[in-house]
Design an enzyme around this catalytic site. Sequence first.
Site, PDB file in Angstrom:
ATOM      1  N   PHE A  19      12.181   3.908   4.601  1.00 53.27           N
ATOM      2  CA  PHE A  19      13.300   3.013   5.225  1.00 53.27           C
ATOM      3  C   PHE A  19      12.150   1.609   4.894  1.00 53.27           C
ATOM      4  CE2 PHE A  19      13.309   6.221   7.417  1.00 53.27           C
ATOM      5  CZ  PHE A  19      14.855   6.693   7.701  1.00 53.27           C
ATOM      6  N   GLY A  20      11.359   0.942   3.698  1.00 56.20           N
ATOM      7  CA  GLY A  20      11.101   0.663   3.000  1.00 56.20           C
ATOM      8  C   GLY A  20       9.275   0.066   2.555  1.00 56.20           C
ATOM      9  N   GLU A  21       8.780  -0.669   2.318  1.00 54.33           N
ATOM     10  CA  GLU A  21       7.207  -1.236   2.286  1.00 54.33           C
ATOM     11  C   GLU A  21       6.502  -1.086   3.296  1.00 54.33           C
ATOM     12  OE1 GLU A  21       8.281  -4.228   0.168  1.00 54.33           O
ATOM     13  OE2 GLU A  21       8.882  -3.060  -1.837  1.00 54.33           O
ATOM     14  N   GLY A  72       7.827   3.950   1.165  1.00 52.87           N
ATOM     15  CA  GLY A  72       9.026   5.292   2.216  1.00 52.87           C
ATOM     16  C   GLY A  72      10.387   5.389   2.313  1.00 52.87           C
ATOM     17  N   ASP A  74       9.104  14.100  13.375  1.00 57.36           N
ATOM     18  CA  ASP A  74       9.284  13.877  11.610  1.00 57.36           C
ATOM     19  C   ASP A  74       7.678  14.415  11.708  1.00 57.36           C
ATOM     20  OD1 ASP A  74      10.102  13.207   9.197  1.00 57.36           O
ATOM     21  OD2 ASP A  74       9.819  11.501   9.065  1.00 57.36           O
ATOM     22  N   ILE A 102       0.919  -0.987   0.038  1.00 58.80           N
ATOM     23  CA  ILE A 102      -0.261   0.572   0.292  1.00 58.80           C
ATOM     24  C   ILE A 102       0.773   1.141  -0.008  1.00 58.80           C
ATOM     25  CG2 ILE A 102      -1.753  -1.123   1.064  1.00 58.80           C
ATOM     26  CD1 ILE A 102      -0.595  -0.485   3.104  1.00 58.80           C
ATOM     27  N   GLY A 103       1.935   1.372  -0.337  1.00 60.73           N
ATOM     28  CA  GLY A 103       2.701   2.514   0.238  1.00 60.73           C
ATOM     29  C   GLY A 103       4.515   2.046   0.086  1.00 60.73           C
TER      30      GLY A 103
END
Length: 510
Positions: free
Chosen positions: A223-225, A221, A340, A218-219
């Site tokens: 740092f990973g999936e 970023g 963040d 679904i996405g």
Amino acid sequence: MQCDGSFANMANKRTSLTLLVLVGLLAICDALRCNCTECSTTGYQCVTDGACMASTSSINGQEHRIRVCITRDRLVPPGQPFYCLSAEGLLNTHCCYTDYCNSVSLTAPTVTTRPAEDSGFGPGGSWGLVDLVAVIVGLFLFCVLLLVGIFLFHQHQRTYSHRQRLEVEDPSCDHLYLPKDSTLQDLIFDLSTSGSGSGLPLFVQRTVARTIVLQEIIGKGRFGEVWRGKWRGGDVAVKIFSSREERSWFREAEIYQTIMLRHENILGFIAADNKDNGTWTQLWLVSDYHEHGSLFDYLNRYSVTIEGMIKLALSAASGLAHLHMEILGTQGKPGIAHRDLKSKNILVKKNSVCAIADLGLAVRHESVTDTIDIAPNQRVGTKRYMAPEVLDETINMRHFDSFKCADIYALGLVYWEIARRCNAGGVHEEYQLPYYDLVPSDPSIEEMRKVVCEQKLRPNVPNWWQSYEALRVMGKIMRECWYGNGAARLTALRIKKTLSQLSVQEDIKV
Ligand SMILES: Nc1ncnc2c1ncn2[C@@H]1O[C@H](COP(=O)(O)OP(=O)(O)OP(=O)(O)O)[C@@H](O)[C@H]1O
Ligand SMILES: [Mg+2]
């Protein structure tokens, strides 16, 4: 002549003999006479204090005989003097200790010619170059076979343990560890409230994580999936970190498991697991799944009503206030700063309220020692959302409140993104990222610093917002979040209170 006791008696009796004669006699007494093939001048005889030696050798097929005297000092080592040793096939030697005893005739040694293949390396021997190469190749093959053997053994062990684990990972088996019909919500309620207040026990986390069936990505970023997964028929979100990002995974899991962190406006953490698939380690972070995705996704897709805007803004403030707040006592929680905060790191729940996510960069405040447990990872926040003091590096990193103030600045930018999408009187603006008109996409720190610190620019608050109380309040809050001086900014709790009042005023049920 043999020396014996009678000679000594005779010497004792003749007391008139001088000491010199005595010494001479003693010398004669010790002397041993031998045959000597090398002594032509003394009649082929020699006298010694050591041993007589005879030796026969065969050199180039000719026999050579030697008979000589060996002095005592050369009879080393005692018992097996070198001068008396025979050498097989070369030399037969005999030492003896009575007069002329070396007159024995020794037979020459028989030269037993060794078979050629025993003679070692070299052209005459079997250890030629070819043999040497063969031996090396053989050794090499042996080493290769040994390594292959070790590798296969390891593989076997691995497959075995993997198979063992697969049995545990069969979803139909998880009831062996967890109550059969309980949902995740039940589990989390039962186990986290009865336990330390910091989440599910680790073995439950592992069991849950290993019985999730991944459905779709679904996405993606930094740092990973992120995947949607199924557990007992319900949806969960699985953030999969690459093994390179182990520190981020660990830190995020650690922060989510901070005692008393659970809050309806903070993403509900379910489990962390490091799963070895036989080739590499997958690092999983399992959380509640929210089908709307991030606030960024949501605002891109939908405009919001005034009520919707207030709900989003108030819930985000509530989540941040809880994160920032320190709760004292044994079941208390430390103050946490996010570092963040942005619309991509806030999720929108089904009831259109926010849940703050992505705590991997957060810092916790240990109020007793007034220290900050900054994680050893070097991750920095998102440049576009960095507060002026972060951009120009004037932030006081030793003062925990500085980090909270930087979060508030970012929250103000998120409010601006929400308010632009507020549909008031049929008017709303298109979705835009903060500073979209002032910096390029993926701006550098320098580009941001010029705009935010030097030119002191902030996102535009349109005048027409003044016509609507809710938008007016939102505009005012934003400005008070964006002060250059961090300490002058509002607190999350203050914002929460202001928005609560606004929701009452606007008759909004939250
Ligand atoms: N719990 C969740 N439920 C539903 N969707 C999620 C969830 N967590 C993440 N997502 C989706 O996955 C996307 C990627 O998330 P991720 O946190 O990995 O990256 P990002 O926030 O987009 O970027 P960054 O790496 O800068 O944080 C999000 O933007 C969101 O759309
Ligand atoms: Mg994120």
